[in-house]
Design an enzyme around this catalytic site. Sequence first.
Site, mmCIF file in Angstrom:
data_model
loop_
_atom_site.group_PDB
_atom_site.id
_atom_site.type_symbol
_atom_site.label_atom_id
_atom_site.label_comp_id
_atom_site.label_asym_id
_atom_site.label_seq_id
_atom_site.Cartn_x
_atom_site.Cartn_y
_atom_site.Cartn_z
ATOM 1 N N LYS A 22 1.146 -1.457 0.257
ATOM 2 C CA LYS A 22 -0.256 -0.227 0.167
ATOM 3 C C LYS A 22 0.939 1.645 0.499
ATOM 4 C CE LYS A 22 -1.465 1.002 3.931
ATOM 5 N NZ LYS A 22 -1.582 2.753 4.263
ATOM 6 N N ASN A 23 1.805 1.214 1.221
ATOM 7 C CA ASN A 23 2.531 2.179 0.386
ATOM 8 C C ASN A 23 3.460 2.591 -0.058
ATOM 9 O OD1 ASN A 23 1.227 2.432 3.252
ATOM 10 N ND2 ASN A 23 2.991 2.311 4.463
ATOM 11 N N CYS A 116 -4.799 7.466 10.342
ATOM 12 C CA CYS A 116 -5.612 6.876 11.378
ATOM 13 C C CYS A 116 -5.109 8.078 12.603
ATOM 14 C CB CYS A 116 -4.810 5.891 11.243
ATOM 15 S SG CYS A 116 -4.618 4.862 10.783
ATOM 16 N N ARG A 121 0.315 14.554 13.122
ATOM 17 C CA ARG A 121 0.358 14.187 11.622
ATOM 18 C C ARG A 121 0.574 15.297 11.051
ATOM 19 N NH1 ARG A 121 -1.171 7.968 9.609
ATOM 20 N NH2 ARG A 121 0.770 8.764 8.920
ATOM 21 N N ASP A 305 4.525 0.897 12.299
ATOM 22 C CA ASP A 305 3.558 -0.403 11.530
ATOM 23 C C ASP A 305 3.190 -1.858 12.276
ATOM 24 O OD1 ASP A 305 2.650 2.470 10.146
ATOM 25 O OD2 ASP A 305 3.385 1.037 8.703
ATOM 26 N N ARG A 397 -8.167 -0.333 5.380
ATOM 27 C CA ARG A 397 -6.982 -0.106 4.883
ATOM 28 C C ARG A 397 -6.315 -0.643 4.334
ATOM 29 N NH1 ARG A 397 -6.172 4.750 8.456
ATOM 30 N NH2 ARG A 397 -5.414 5.723 6.516
HETATM 31 C C1 UD1 Z 1 4.498 6.318 6.575
HETATM 32 C C2 UD1 Z 1 3.260 5.403 6.448
HETATM 33 C C3 UD1 Z 1 2.606 4.879 7.945
HETATM 34 C C4 UD1 Z 1 4.148 4.777 8.485
HETATM 35 C C5 UD1 Z 1 5.172 6.254 8.890
HETATM 36 C C6 UD1 Z 1 6.205 5.961 9.582
HETATM 37 C C7 UD1 Z 1 3.004 6.145 3.718
HETATM 38 C C8 UD1 Z 1 1.543 5.991 3.331
HETATM 39 N N1 UD1 Z 1 2.580 5.826 5.574
HETATM 40 O O1 UD1 Z 1 3.573 7.601 6.821
HETATM 41 O O2 UD1 Z 1 2.482 4.082 7.647
HETATM 42 O O3 UD1 Z 1 3.499 5.049 10.009
HETATM 43 O O4 UD1 Z 1 5.400 6.160 7.070
HETATM 44 O O5 UD1 Z 1 6.879 5.024 9.288
HETATM 45 O O6 UD1 Z 1 3.696 5.664 3.477
HETATM 46 N N2 UD1 Z 1 5.675 14.264 10.548
HETATM 47 C C9 UD1 Z 1 6.547 15.742 11.097
HETATM 48 N N3 UD1 Z 1 5.843 16.867 9.947
HETATM 49 C C10 UD1 Z 1 5.956 16.217 8.507
HETATM 50 C C11 UD1 Z 1 5.292 14.869 8.108
HETATM 51 C C12 UD1 Z 1 5.782 14.066 9.805
HETATM 52 O O7 UD1 Z 1 6.661 15.698 11.720
HETATM 53 O O8 UD1 Z 1 5.240 17.519 8.422
HETATM 54 C C13 UD1 Z 1 6.043 13.505 11.657
HETATM 55 C C14 UD1 Z 1 5.288 12.934 12.146
HETATM 56 O O9 UD1 Z 1 4.190 13.476 12.738
HETATM 57 C C15 UD1 Z 1 5.549 11.712 12.840
HETATM 58 C C16 UD1 Z 1 6.983 11.523 12.203
HETATM 59 O O10 UD1 Z 1 7.189 12.818 11.231
HETATM 60 O O11 UD1 Z 1 6.246 12.160 14.088
HETATM 61 C C17 UD1 Z 1 6.405 10.331 10.623
HETATM 62 O O12 UD1 Z 1 5.993 10.628 10.075
HETATM 63 P P1 UD1 Z 1 6.359 9.978 8.527
HETATM 64 O O13 UD1 Z 1 7.507 9.232 8.683
HETATM 65 O O14 UD1 Z 1 5.909 11.893 7.830
HETATM 66 O O15 UD1 Z 1 4.916 9.054 8.396
HETATM 67 P P2 UD1 Z 1 3.588 9.015 7.011
HETATM 68 O O16 UD1 Z 1 4.391 9.571 5.368
HETATM 69 O O17 UD1 Z 1 2.212 10.071 7.235
#
Ligand code: UD1
Length: 418
Positions: A22-23, A116, A121, A305, A397
């Site tokens: 998915k990711n 989620c 986030r 995850d 999902r």
């Molecule tokens: C992706 C995965 C999700 C997984 C996560 C961490 C997808 C579609 N989803 O989510 O399944 O749980 O990686 O491995 O690929 N953060 C910030 N600012 C930002 C973006 C992120 O502070 O602009 C922080 C978030 O709050 C969180 C951390 O960074 O604490 C990790 O987030 P991120 O790596 O961005 O996860 P996702 O891409 O949302």
Amino acid sequence: METFAIEGGKPLSGSLRIQGAKNAALPILAAAVLAEGQFYIYDVPYLKDIDVMLEILREIGASAKHVDGCVDLDTSSVSVPVIPEHLMGQMRSSIFLAGPLLARLGEVTISRPGGCDIGERRIDLHLAGLTALGAKIEEAEGYITFRTKQLRGANIFLSFPSVGATENIMMAAVLAKGTTRICNAAREPEIVDLQNFLNAMGARIRGAGTDTIEITGVPRLRTVSYRVIPDRIVTGTFLLAAGVTQGHIELTNTIPEHLTALIEVARSCGVEIKIRHDIMEIKSMSRPRAYDRIITSPYPGFPTDLQAQLMVFLSLAKGTSVIKETIFEGRFKHVNELARMGASIYVDLGSAIIRGGNKLTATHVEATDLRAGAALVLAGLSAEGTTCVSQIHHIDRGYERLELQLQQLGADISRVSI
Ligand code: UD1
């Protein structure tokens, strides 16, 4: 409303092919709008999040069909620079369209993304990255508009290696003028898959899988056919399902190197894992041993995850284990539900202390998010009696008809409408 009814206590056995990731599929589908024409993307799983992404692509002018696991996507007529709010609210990954649409149309409007509920986030790193590439950002009444005349390469340092921000910046930078360097980039396998997809389209990217990614802009990209990598989180969930039921299963279409952290932990706890090319054989014939300290961290660390599913496994182990969650502060919602099934878990300052050894007992529990839901299914598979897991739309999902996949491995699980 649908519920899983699970008759636990049966060891899993048999063979299962793992679904596409998915990711990886979500950013790849978003990246397709960077070129005009016909794409065939194979091994795209049938999931709610993928349906939402395809609906967004149709809303912005593409045509998209999902047949036999292949997405047949025509991006020639993409022209609408707005992601509808009701779709954006359903899935955080809709933010992936910001970078590619900005690069293609010079403008895009989104609302704050949903997804989620596992903690705050933020999207600040996405916004800072796109600003560094030359986007002007306006935010009003919950909408964010990005505009640019021409994106330009830049050096971008991420204060945290965010997966989504790394991917968004990569997608925007491929058509920018000049070279972009992302420092402290996330290193997840899905980012390597996105690089491979974009390079197949004619992009010039190197370094994905390391903490520095370099993207040299090109004037245009072409369409391609592409197969998505297998889902490492789904693979890990089934590995742990074999662990909690003391089963013996074979998983095909896997990339074991993507699961090094889990394999190390599972082996130390006594699970036998044999690897032959893309096949993993998992045998867990006795009660697992505890593991004293697991810390979730960005790849190649232990994946957040798989934290909830591992907690179920460790709650059955002999001895006390500790899991520290460092990525999402709201990711212990399964703990209360597991406690209702008899697990002994104490949470303090982002760490869960799991006193293993209790047998889990069947009851009615509620999935609060995707991975917490998967963990409750594993708990149900190990518990004696009938466990009912409600709110399974969360599970849908990320897992393609989880009950059918588990039935293939001999589990007694059914989807019940109530
Ligand atoms: C992706 C995965 C999700 C997984 C996560 C961490 C997808 C579609 N989803 O989510 O399944 O749980 O990686 O491995 O690929 N953060 C910030 N600012 C930002 C973006 C992120 O502070 O602009 C922080 C978030 O709050 C969180 C951390 O960074 O604490 C990790 O987030 P991120 O790596 O961005 O996860 P996702 O891409 O949302």
